[in-house]
Design a protein around this motif. Structure first.
Motif, PDB file in Angstrom:
ATOM      1  N   THR A 138      60.245  27.287  42.881  1.00 43.98           N
ATOM      2  CA  THR A 138      60.458  26.291  43.938  1.00 43.98           C
ATOM      3  C   THR A 138      60.002  26.777  45.301  1.00 43.98           C
ATOM      4  OG1 THR A 138      62.742  27.094  44.190  1.00 43.98           O
ATOM      5  CG2 THR A 138      62.383  25.217  42.713  1.00 43.98           C
ATOM      6  N   ASP A 139      59.883  28.098  45.477  1.00 43.34           N
ATOM      7  CA  ASP A 139      59.439  28.660  46.759  1.00 43.34           C
ATOM      8  C   ASP A 139      57.929  28.848  46.828  1.00 43.34           C
ATOM      9  OD1 ASP A 139      62.145  28.966  47.425  1.00 43.34           O
ATOM     10  OD2 ASP A 139      62.227  30.912  46.424  1.00 43.34           O
ATOM     11  N   ALA A 140      57.255  28.731  45.694  1.00 47.54           N
ATOM     12  CA  ALA A 140      55.825  29.043  45.629  1.00 47.54           C
ATOM     13  C   ALA A 140      55.007  28.043  46.439  1.00 47.54           C
ATOM     14  CB  ALA A 140      55.358  29.041  44.177  1.00 47.54           C
ATOM     15  N   PRO A 141      53.922  28.502  47.067  1.00 55.20           N
ATOM     16  CA  PRO A 141      53.070  27.600  47.858  1.00 55.20           C
ATOM     17  C   PRO A 141      52.340  26.603  46.960  1.00 55.20           C
ATOM     18  CG  PRO A 141      52.074  29.769  47.671  1.00 55.20           C
ATOM     19  CD  PRO A 141      53.447  29.896  47.101  1.00 55.20           C
ATOM     20  N   VAL A 201      37.871  23.787  43.599  1.00 55.70           N
ATOM     21  CA  VAL A 201      37.759  25.096  44.255  1.00 55.70           C
ATOM     22  C   VAL A 201      37.669  24.923  45.770  1.00 55.70           C
ATOM     23  CG1 VAL A 201      36.247  27.092  44.592  1.00 55.70           C
ATOM     24  CG2 VAL A 201      36.709  26.265  42.280  1.00 55.70           C
ATOM     25  N   LEU A 202      36.835  23.993  46.202  1.00 52.21           N
ATOM     26  CA  LEU A 202      36.626  23.774  47.638  1.00 52.21           C
ATOM     27  C   LEU A 202      37.861  23.169  48.318  1.00 52.21           C
ATOM     28  CD1 LEU A 202      32.978  22.375  47.518  1.00 52.21           C
ATOM     29  CD2 LEU A 202      33.703  24.650  48.260  1.00 52.21           C
ATOM     30  N   LEU A 203      38.644  22.398  47.574  1.00 49.85           N
ATOM     31  CA  LEU A 203      39.819  21.748  48.153  1.00 49.85           C
ATOM     32  C   LEU A 203      41.064  22.630  48.111  1.00 49.85           C
ATOM     33  CD1 LEU A 203      39.384  18.143  46.661  1.00 49.85           C
ATOM     34  CD2 LEU A 203      39.078  18.824  49.049  1.00 49.85           C
ATOM     35  N   ALA A 204      41.209  23.421  47.037  1.00 50.32           N
ATOM     36  CA  ALA A 204      42.450  24.165  46.838  1.00 50.32           C
ATOM     37  C   ALA A 204      42.468  25.515  47.547  1.00 50.32           C
ATOM     38  CB  ALA A 204      42.702  24.366  45.339  1.00 50.32           C
ATOM     39  N   LEU A 205      41.376  26.262  47.485  1.00 49.44           N
ATOM     40  CA  LEU A 205      41.395  27.624  48.035  1.00 49.44           C
ATOM     41  C   LEU A 205      41.686  27.699  49.534  1.00 49.44           C
ATOM     42  CD1 LEU A 205      38.596  29.485  46.041  1.00 49.44           C
ATOM     43  CD2 LEU A 205      41.077  29.612  45.761  1.00 49.44           C
ATOM     44  N   PRO A 206      41.218  26.731  50.354  1.00 47.14           N
ATOM     45  CA  PRO A 206      41.591  26.800  51.777  1.00 47.14           C
ATOM     46  C   PRO A 206      43.099  26.759  52.005  1.00 47.14           C
ATOM     47  CG  PRO A 206      39.727  25.320  51.484  1.00 47.14           C
ATOM     48  CD  PRO A 206      40.210  25.670  50.106  1.00 47.14           C
ATOM     49  N   LEU A 207      43.845  26.207  51.049  1.00 50.35           N
ATOM     50  CA  LEU A 207      45.306  26.156  51.188  1.00 50.35           C
ATOM     51  C   LEU A 207      45.925  27.550  51.171  1.00 50.35           C
ATOM     52  CD1 LEU A 207      46.116  23.142  48.804  1.00 50.35           C
ATOM     53  CD2 LEU A 207      45.957  23.104  51.304  1.00 50.35           C
ATOM     54  N   ALA A 208      45.205  28.500  50.576  1.00 53.52           N
ATOM     55  CA  ALA A 208      45.733  29.863  50.506  1.00 53.52           C
ATOM     56  C   ALA A 208      45.776  30.524  51.881  1.00 53.52           C
ATOM     57  CB  ALA A 208      44.890  30.701  49.548  1.00 53.52           C
ATOM     58  N   ASN A 264      35.273  43.290  41.414  1.00 63.34           N
ATOM     59  CA  ASN A 264      34.585  43.981  42.503  1.00 63.34           C
ATOM     60  C   ASN A 264      34.559  43.147  43.779  1.00 63.34           C
ATOM     61  OD1 ASN A 264      33.869  46.434  41.228  1.00 63.34           O
ATOM     62  ND2 ASN A 264      32.213  45.421  40.129  1.00 63.34           N
ATOM     63  N   ILE A 265      34.323  41.841  43.634  1.00 66.40           N
ATOM     64  CA  ILE A 265      34.334  40.963  44.814  1.00 66.40           C
ATOM     65  C   ILE A 265      35.745  40.896  45.396  1.00 66.40           C
ATOM     66  CG2 ILE A 265      33.960  38.603  45.642  1.00 66.40           C
ATOM     67  CD1 ILE A 265      31.840  38.273  43.500  1.00 66.40           C
ATOM     68  N   PHE A 266      36.752  40.841  44.512  1.00 67.59           N
ATOM     69  CA  PHE A 266      38.149  40.794  44.932  1.00 67.59           C
ATOM     70  C   PHE A 266      38.474  42.027  45.772  1.00 67.59           C
ATOM     71  CE2 PHE A 266      42.116  38.511  43.653  1.00 67.59           C
ATOM     72  CZ  PHE A 266      43.009  39.244  44.413  1.00 67.59           C
ATOM     73  N   GLN A 267      38.045  43.191  45.297  1.00 68.77           N
ATOM     74  CA  GLN A 267      38.356  44.442  45.997  1.00 68.77           C
ATOM     75  C   GLN A 267      37.622  44.548  47.331  1.00 68.77           C
ATOM     76  OE1 GLN A 267      37.139  47.985  43.896  1.00 68.77           O
ATOM     77  NE2 GLN A 267      38.633  49.262  44.950  1.00 68.77           N
ATOM     78  N   THR A 268      36.381  44.067  47.364  1.00 70.38           N
ATOM     79  CA  THR A 268      35.549  44.250  48.556  1.00 70.38           C
ATOM     80  C   THR A 268      35.757  43.163  49.603  1.00 70.38           C
ATOM     81  OG1 THR A 268      33.856  45.294  47.159  1.00 70.38           O
ATOM     82  CG2 THR A 268      33.191  44.610  49.373  1.00 70.38           C
ATOM     83  N   PHE A 269      35.839  41.910  49.144  1.00 68.86           N
ATOM     84  CA  PHE A 269      35.867  40.777  50.073  1.00 68.86           C
ATOM     85  C   PHE A 269      37.162  39.970  50.043  1.00 68.86           C
ATOM     86  CE2 PHE A 269      31.385  41.441  48.897  1.00 68.86           C
ATOM     87  CZ  PHE A 269      30.856  41.698  50.145  1.00 68.86           C
ATOM     88  N   GLY A 270      38.044  40.232  49.072  1.00 69.69           N
ATOM     89  CA  GLY A 270      39.308  39.509  49.005  1.00 69.69           C
ATOM     90  C   GLY A 270      39.330  38.456  47.908  1.00 69.69           C
ATOM     91  N   GLY A 271      40.540  38.007  47.585  1.00 62.73           N
ATOM     92  CA  GLY A 271      40.744  37.103  46.471  1.00 62.73           C
ATOM     93  C   GLY A 271      40.119  35.724  46.635  1.00 62.73           C
ATOM     94  N   GLN A 272      40.193  35.174  47.845  1.00 66.91           N
ATOM     95  CA  GLN A 272      39.617  33.845  48.057  1.00 66.91           C
ATOM     96  C   GLN A 272      38.109  33.844  47.828  1.00 66.91           C
ATOM     97  OE1 GLN A 272      41.854  33.146  51.978  1.00 66.91           O
ATOM     98  NE2 GLN A 272      41.460  31.082  51.264  1.00 66.91           N
ATOM     99  N   THR A 273      37.431  34.841  48.382  1.00 62.20           N
ATOM    100  CA  THR A 273      35.983  34.947  48.202  1.00 62.20           C
ATOM    101  C   THR A 273      35.632  35.120  46.728  1.00 62.20           C
ATOM    102  OG1 THR A 273      35.765  35.957  50.377  1.00 62.20           O
ATOM    103  CG2 THR A 273      33.916  36.212  48.860  1.00 62.20           C
ATOM    104  N   ALA A 274      36.463  35.897  46.023  1.00 64.99           N
ATOM    105  CA  ALA A 274      36.210  36.138  44.600  1.00 64.99           C
ATOM    106  C   ALA A 274      36.213  34.837  43.809  1.00 64.99           C
ATOM    107  CB  ALA A 274      37.264  37.098  44.044  1.00 64.99           C
ATOM    108  N   PHE A 275      37.150  33.939  44.124  1.00 61.32           N
ATOM    109  CA  PHE A 275      37.220  32.680  43.400  1.00 61.32           C
ATOM    110  C   PHE A 275      36.208  31.660  43.927  1.00 61.32           C
ATOM    111  CE2 PHE A 275      41.805  33.366  41.746  1.00 61.32           C
ATOM    112  CZ  PHE A 275      41.290  34.076  40.668  1.00 61.32           C
ATOM    113  N   TYR A 276      35.827  31.773  45.194  1.00 58.94           N
ATOM    114  CA  TYR A 276      34.728  30.925  45.691  1.00 58.94           C
ATOM    115  C   TYR A 276      33.435  31.246  44.950  1.00 58.94           C
ATOM    116  CZ  TYR A 276      36.977  28.708  49.751  1.00 58.94           C
ATOM    117  OH  TYR A 276      37.766  27.921  50.562  1.00 58.94           O
TER     118      TYR A 276
END
Length: 302
Positions: A195-198, A176-183, A255-267
């Motif tokens: 093939t185009d996906a990050p 989680v700590l290594l992959a999410l910053p890539l977003a 709820n976290i996704f809606q309020t703070f965004g997807g990265q925070t939700a998965f953190y």
């Protein structure tokens, strides 16, 4: 009925659950076939439920045609009336190891379903993948989970379950700590295919490989620890608390996704992962005490 000891039971449960994840993987692709990327308001995707209802009928026919050794089953399980069995099921909540197990199962499913439910949305809203591709690439999570459970089915025959599960949780947290910053580095270029996906769209779903062994392993352990006449009642509690954990995880993450965004939700998944580490350590401690008490009672207290 078909395994000889605890390690063999844990192994079998992981193999069974790996096929469960293959079903989820297939489901992602089935849903994606009904998505219309050119018309986001289209409700044509709801036709997928006709396919699912047909699969449900097929599942019923397979179960109905399965031969079960009833005599062996009756010798292993004490049969109660529906009402008596229902109340006895909740009496299991007075057993400390059952409470710790249920907390572990609740937290695990909370983690799993929060990621499974919202990964397609994460792919679409954060990584800017098209709707169809967002769903298809979420299948990596199901595939990695299936692979993780298949591998665990082999490893857990030789290695202590607590060592494997704690290592898996530490690895999942690290991912989680290594992959999410890539977003954060995803560019606004048009993405049309795999093939185009990050890179993060391929790396983060590999978390399934690490969390995969936990659920079937702890289910196996609690069933192996309790007397056989309590297995059916324990299975009822597993279903209830798993459903509650999955629902809670999806709602919190949404709820976290809606309020703070997807990265925070998965953190946020790091919080229940940490709690689960402590639950599993305590679960192992109680399992050792339970095995000791069983041996003492079998030996007349000597």
């Amino acid at each position: 009925m078909i395994t000889k000891d605890e390690n063999e039971h844990i192994s079998l449960m992981n193999f069974i659950e790996s096929f469960f994840m293959i079903g989820i993987l297939t489901g992602y692709f089935i849903f994606s076939f009904f998505i219309d990327d050119t018309n986001v308001k289209s409700s044509g995707w709801t036709n997928v439920y006709y396919v699912l209802s047909g699969l449900a009928v097929l599942a019923f026919l397979l179960l109905y045609s399965t031969t079960i050794d009833k005599e062996k089953g009756q010798s292993a399980v004490e049969i109660d009336s529906n009402y008596v069995g229902f109340f006895k099921m909740f009496q299991l909540l007075y057993i400390p190891i059952v409470l710790v197990f249920l907390a572990s199962a609740f937290i695990y499913v909370l983690i799993e379903q929060s990621i499974f439910s919202w990964l397609p949305t994460f792919n679409n809203k954060v990584l800017h993948l098209p709707n169809t591709l967002s769903i298809q690439m979420a299948s990596i999570l199901a595939a990695s989970t299936a692979a993780g459970r298949f591998i665990a089915g082999i490893v857990l025959q030789k290695v202590s379950w607590i060592l494997v599960l704690i290592t898996c949780l530490l690895g999942a947290g690290s991912l989680v700590l290594l992959a999410l910053p890539l977003a954060q580095n995803v560019e606004g270029a048009a993405i049309t295919g795999w093939t185009d996906a990050p890179l993060v769209a391929f790396i983060f779903p590999l978390i399934g490989l690490l969390i995969a062994p936990i659920y079937p392993a702890i289910n196996s352990i609690i069933l192996s620890t309790l007397p056989k006449n309590q297995h059916g009642m324990m299975s009822g509690l597993i279903i209830i608390f798993s459903a509650l954990g999955g629902t809670t995880g999806s709602i919190i993450t949404g709820n976290i996704f809606q309020t703070f965004g997807g990265q925070t939700a998965f953190y946020f998944s790091l919080v229940p992962m940490t709690l689960l580490v402590f639950c599993l350590i305590y679960f192992k401690k109680l399992q050792g005490k339970n095995h000791l008490s069983v041996k003492l009672s079998a030996g007349g207290g000597h």
